[in-house]
Design a protein around this motif. Structure first.
Motif, PDB file in Angstrom:
ATOM      1  N   PHE A 102       0.707  -1.239  -0.097  1.00  0.00           N
ATOM      2  CA  PHE A 102       0.084  -0.026  -0.058  1.00  0.00           C
ATOM      3  C   PHE A 102       1.012   1.301  -0.078  1.00  0.00           C
ATOM      4  O   PHE A 102       0.652   2.227  -0.856  1.00  0.00           O
ATOM      5  CB  PHE A 102      -0.984  -0.140   1.161  1.00  0.00           C
ATOM      6  N   MET A 103       1.989   1.477   0.852  1.00  0.00           N
ATOM      7  CA  MET A 103       2.974   2.481   0.935  1.00  0.00           C
ATOM      8  C   MET A 103       3.409   2.516  -0.533  1.00  0.00           C
ATOM      9  O   MET A 103       3.726   3.797  -0.935  1.00  0.00           O
ATOM     10  CB  MET A 103       3.904   2.228   1.852  1.00  0.00           C
ATOM     11  N   PHE A 104       3.918   1.522  -1.113  1.00  0.00           N
ATOM     12  CA  PHE A 104       4.657   1.813  -2.428  1.00  0.00           C
ATOM     13  C   PHE A 104       3.817   2.312  -3.496  1.00  0.00           C
ATOM     14  O   PHE A 104       4.047   3.195  -4.242  1.00  0.00           O
ATOM     15  CB  PHE A 104       4.736   0.248  -2.937  1.00  0.00           C
TER      16      PHE A 104
ATOM     17  N   THR B 271      11.620  -0.109   7.893  1.00  0.00           N
ATOM     18  CA  THR B 271      11.557  -1.149   7.244  1.00  0.00           C
ATOM     19  C   THR B 271      10.148  -1.331   6.560  1.00  0.00           C
ATOM     20  O   THR B 271       9.869  -1.782   5.425  1.00  0.00           O
ATOM     21  CB  THR B 271      11.693  -2.533   8.010  1.00  0.00           C
ATOM     22  N   ILE B 272       9.106  -0.348   6.852  1.00  0.00           N
ATOM     23  CA  ILE B 272       7.861  -0.066   6.098  1.00  0.00           C
ATOM     24  C   ILE B 272       7.730   1.110   5.466  1.00  0.00           C
ATOM     25  O   ILE B 272       7.317   1.049   4.597  1.00  0.00           O
ATOM     26  CB  ILE B 272       6.884  -0.379   7.153  1.00  0.00           C
ATOM     27  N   ARG B 273       8.268   2.071   5.997  1.00  0.00           N
ATOM     28  CA  ARG B 273       8.155   3.427   5.500  1.00  0.00           C
ATOM     29  C   ARG B 273       9.002   3.604   4.080  1.00  0.00           C
ATOM     30  O   ARG B 273       8.688   4.334   3.181  1.00  0.00           O
ATOM     31  CB  ARG B 273       8.814   4.659   6.407  1.00  0.00           C
ATOM     32  N   VAL B 274      10.139   2.881   4.221  1.00  0.00           N
ATOM     33  CA  VAL B 274      10.840   2.893   3.066  1.00  0.00           C
ATOM     34  C   VAL B 274      10.209   2.390   1.852  1.00  0.00           C
ATOM     35  O   VAL B 274      10.677   2.911   0.438  1.00  0.00           O
ATOM     36  CB  VAL B 274      12.238   1.991   3.177  1.00  0.00           C
ATOM     37  N   PHE B 275       9.400   1.545   1.854  1.00  0.00           N
ATOM     38  CA  PHE B 275       8.395   1.324   0.431  1.00  0.00           C
ATOM     39  C   PHE B 275       7.835   2.537  -0.170  1.00  0.00           C
ATOM     40  O   PHE B 275       7.540   2.255  -1.436  1.00  0.00           O
ATOM     41  CB  PHE B 275       7.659   0.060   0.839  1.00  0.00           C
ATOM     42  N   GLY B 276       7.415   3.315   0.767  1.00  0.00           N
ATOM     43  CA  GLY B 276       7.006   4.692   0.159  1.00  0.00           C
ATOM     44  C   GLY B 276       7.968   5.164  -0.769  1.00  0.00           C
ATOM     45  O   GLY B 276       7.543   5.976  -1.871  1.00  0.00           O
ATOM     46  N   SER B 277       9.238   5.357  -0.182  1.00  0.00           N
ATOM     47  CA  SER B 277      10.218   5.993  -0.939  1.00  0.00           C
ATOM     48  C   SER B 277      10.606   5.279  -2.332  1.00  0.00           C
ATOM     49  O   SER B 277      10.731   5.714  -3.283  1.00  0.00           O
ATOM     50  CB  SER B 277      11.520   5.993  -0.172  1.00  0.00           C
ATOM     51  N   LEU B 278      10.320   3.746  -2.233  1.00  0.00           N
ATOM     52  CA  LEU B 278      10.619   2.925  -3.360  1.00  0.00           C
ATOM     53  C   LEU B 278       9.584   3.276  -4.226  1.00  0.00           C
ATOM     54  O   LEU B 278       9.951   3.169  -5.436  1.00  0.00           O
ATOM     55  CB  LEU B 278      10.913   1.567  -2.991  1.00  0.00           C
ATOM     56  N   GLY B 279       8.323   3.308  -3.887  1.00  0.00           N
ATOM     57  CA  GLY B 279       7.083   3.324  -4.727  1.00  0.00           C
ATOM     58  C   GLY B 279       7.467   4.717  -5.474  1.00  0.00           C
ATOM     59  O   GLY B 279       7.055   4.858  -6.573  1.00  0.00           O
ATOM     60  N   TYR B 280       7.642   5.947  -4.708  1.00  0.00           N
ATOM     61  CA  TYR B 280       7.886   7.140  -5.234  1.00  0.00           C
ATOM     62  C   TYR B 280       8.930   7.063  -6.443  1.00  0.00           C
ATOM     63  O   TYR B 280       8.778   7.468  -7.419  1.00  0.00           O
ATOM     64  CB  TYR B 280       8.228   8.188  -4.241  1.00  0.00           C
ATOM     65  N   SER B 281      10.159   6.524  -6.047  1.00  0.00           N
ATOM     66  CA  SER B 281      11.088   6.403  -7.049  1.00  0.00           C
ATOM     67  C   SER B 281      10.700   5.737  -8.460  1.00  0.00           C
ATOM     68  O   SER B 281      10.889   6.228  -9.371  1.00  0.00           O
ATOM     69  CB  SER B 281      12.226   5.589  -6.591  1.00  0.00           C
TER      70      SER B 281
ATOM     71  N   ALA C 148      14.937  13.341 -12.417  1.00  0.00           N
ATOM     72  CA  ALA C 148      15.142  14.158 -11.475  1.00  0.00           C
ATOM     73  C   ALA C 148      14.312  13.783  -9.970  1.00  0.00           C
ATOM     74  O   ALA C 148      14.799  13.858  -8.965  1.00  0.00           O
ATOM     75  CB  ALA C 148      14.514  15.723 -11.633  1.00  0.00           C
ATOM     76  N   LEU C 149      13.179  13.427 -10.251  1.00  0.00           N
ATOM     77  CA  LEU C 149      12.148  13.004  -9.187  1.00  0.00           C
ATOM     78  C   LEU C 149      12.800  11.678  -8.288  1.00  0.00           C
ATOM     79  O   LEU C 149      12.873  11.552  -7.190  1.00  0.00           O
ATOM     80  CB  LEU C 149      10.820  12.718  -9.546  1.00  0.00           C
TER      81      LEU C 149
ATOM     82  N   LEU D 239      15.251   8.036  -4.523  1.00  0.00           N
ATOM     83  CA  LEU D 239      16.226   6.862  -4.208  1.00  0.00           C
ATOM     84  C   LEU D 239      17.362   7.567  -3.281  1.00  0.00           C
ATOM     85  O   LEU D 239      17.951   6.724  -2.391  1.00  0.00           O
ATOM     86  CB  LEU D 239      16.982   6.493  -5.400  1.00  0.00           C
ATOM     87  N   SER D 240      17.776   8.680  -3.433  1.00  0.00           N
ATOM     88  CA  SER D 240      18.881   8.966  -2.451  1.00  0.00           C
ATOM     89  C   SER D 240      18.330   9.052  -1.074  1.00  0.00           C
ATOM     90  O   SER D 240      19.473   8.973  -0.113  1.00  0.00           O
ATOM     91  CB  SER D 240      19.210  10.646  -2.829  1.00  0.00           C
TER      92      SER D 240
END
Length: 437
Positions: free
Chosen positions: A19-21, A138-148, A259-260, A265-266
């Protein structure tokens, strides 16, 4: 039995990660590609800034309203289902709109359902991680992965379909996130200490310690949120006009996507590093450093006119937002009582996104249109410098960065009691060590 419990444990986390992704993919479009949709309709920079500011204005009410409803009903999942359904209805209407007044009206409806999803999803991630003894990152990072993922793929999709298809792509992603909400599971709040504290609070008639007022009237909290607000103005100025700036440099949609991607990812390795080692460092110096990196980032944006350079500058998101976000969450969770977790997260979101976004959209749009991109980013850098100096001053004033409220007064507040009340018999004060995310 143990096998079923283990399977259920990982199923809960994996559905939430999915879901976060997905839901963070909607943020790519709403924040970064919708301005291109507005530009495609022929709107000016001032009008785009005004449309951007509608969301923060509406979200000041909507974040607090929906988070309070979530706290009182004891459910986050159902509220997020309602929010995504509302977003879908508004997006379908937005796809057919073409004049400024109609778009403004529809966006007002859209943002009422859009902004609260993110603090509520973070709240669910924190609660789920605590329930299973895992790290929040470990859960929130999937939001960043999804955004990437969506930042890059949407750029190429829109390169073929055109920026006018931004809303259509949004509908597809939001519909997927809506379906995933039915797979999520609410975390029930129950532990012996929380029950004992609740009983003690009821007996002593000190409900004001749980209220929004009790949180906001703390001097140190006001100081912190004030500096967050100043920093957020520059950040939201960049967020609102990054894609417009790139288009002004004749960048294609795929460059916008890169750019996004660079920014999203960074931040991931920084999230993990700070979640593991961040508690070795005091929060205020880290926040000052992050503010300084924001200032440098915006200064470089003011000086460049090459789209490729912007991609590399966006990678500074790691040492600016990455450090800021983890540190700020760790800082505020130490003063927000657990039973008001969703409401406390909403206050933070109102300050960081809503109030700052309202000013940066109207004020920033006028600066961008009247003075151009370079001066626009110089102003954003100036706000970051002010915030940096403020955090440093607070660090020195608090004798090395350990805020005074983290003594007995904080133990009482964190335990759900008024600041001056004695802790009830049998209730141990919470530890002062900085909790790891």
């Amino acid at each position: 039995m143990d096998r079923e419990a283990t399977r259920s444990k990982y199923s809960d986390q994996n559905w939430l990660r999915s879901f976060m992704f997905t839901v963070y993919g909607t943020g790519v479009l709403a924040v970064s590609y919708f301005p291109l949709f507005y530009a495609n309709l022929g709107f000016s920079s001032r009008q785009i800034g005004l449309l951007y500011s509608i969301g923060p204005l509406i979200s000041i009410l909507s974040n607090l309203f929906w988070s309070t409803v979530s706290d009182r009903l004891g459910t986050t999942r159902k509220i997020m289902s309602i929010l995504l359904a509302g977003q879908l209805a508004a997006a379908i209407l937005l796809a057919r709109a073409d004049d400024f007044s109609t778009v403004m009206l529809i966006l007002s409806f859209f943002y009422f359902f859009y902004y609260p999803v993110f603090p509520l999803s973070d709240t669910m991630a924190i609660q789920t991680a605590e329930r299973h003894g895992r790290n929040f990152i470990t859960i929130r990072v999937f939001g960043s992965l999804g955004y990437s993922f969506f930042a890059l793929t949407i750029g190429y999709v829109l390169r073929g379909l055109g920026s006018s298809s931004s809303v259509g792509v949004y509908i597809v992603i939001a519909a997927t996130a809506f379906i995933l909400t039915f797979m999520l599971k609410d975390v029930r709040r129950k532990n012996k200490q929380a029950t004992a504290v609740t009983a003690a609070v009821t007996e002593q008639a000190v409900g004001e310690s749980r209220s929004l007022k009790a949180i906001l009237l703390q001097k140190e909290v006001l100081w912190f949120f004030g500096l967050v607000f100043v920093l957020a103005i520059g950040y939201r100025m960049n967020e609102a006009f990054l894609t417009v700036s790139l288009k002004g440099m004749n960048a294609g949609d795929e460059i916008v996507g890169w750019a996004l991607l660079a920014s999203a990812l960074s931040e991931i390795p920084v999230f993990f590093a700070l979640s593991k080692y961040g508690d070795r460092y005091k929060e205020l110096p880290l926040l000052a450093f992050a503010s300084l990196m924001f200032a440098l980032r915006f200064l470089l944006m003011a000086l460049t006119d090459q789209p490729v350079a912007v991609v590399f500058i966006q990678a500074m998101h790691s040492v600016s937002f990455g450090i800021y976000y983890v540190t700020a969450v760790r800082y505020i969770t130490r003063i927000i009582p657990d039973q008001l977790r969703a409401t406390g997260q909403a206050i933070f979101t109102v300050v960081w996104s809503s109030a700052a976004g309202l000013l940066s959209g109207t004020f920033g749009g006028a600066i961008y249109e009247e003075s151009g991109r370079s001066f626009f980013y110089f102003v954003a850098a100036g706000f970051s410098v002010i915030s940096c100096l403020g955090f440093l001053f607070r660090h020195l004033a608090d004798a090395g960065g350990e805020p005074r409220r983290f003594g007995r007064r904080a133990k009482a507040i964190q335990s759900g009691l008024p600041a001056e009340a004695p802790l009830p018999a049998g209730i141990e004060p919470l530890p002062l060590e900085k909790p790891s995310l």
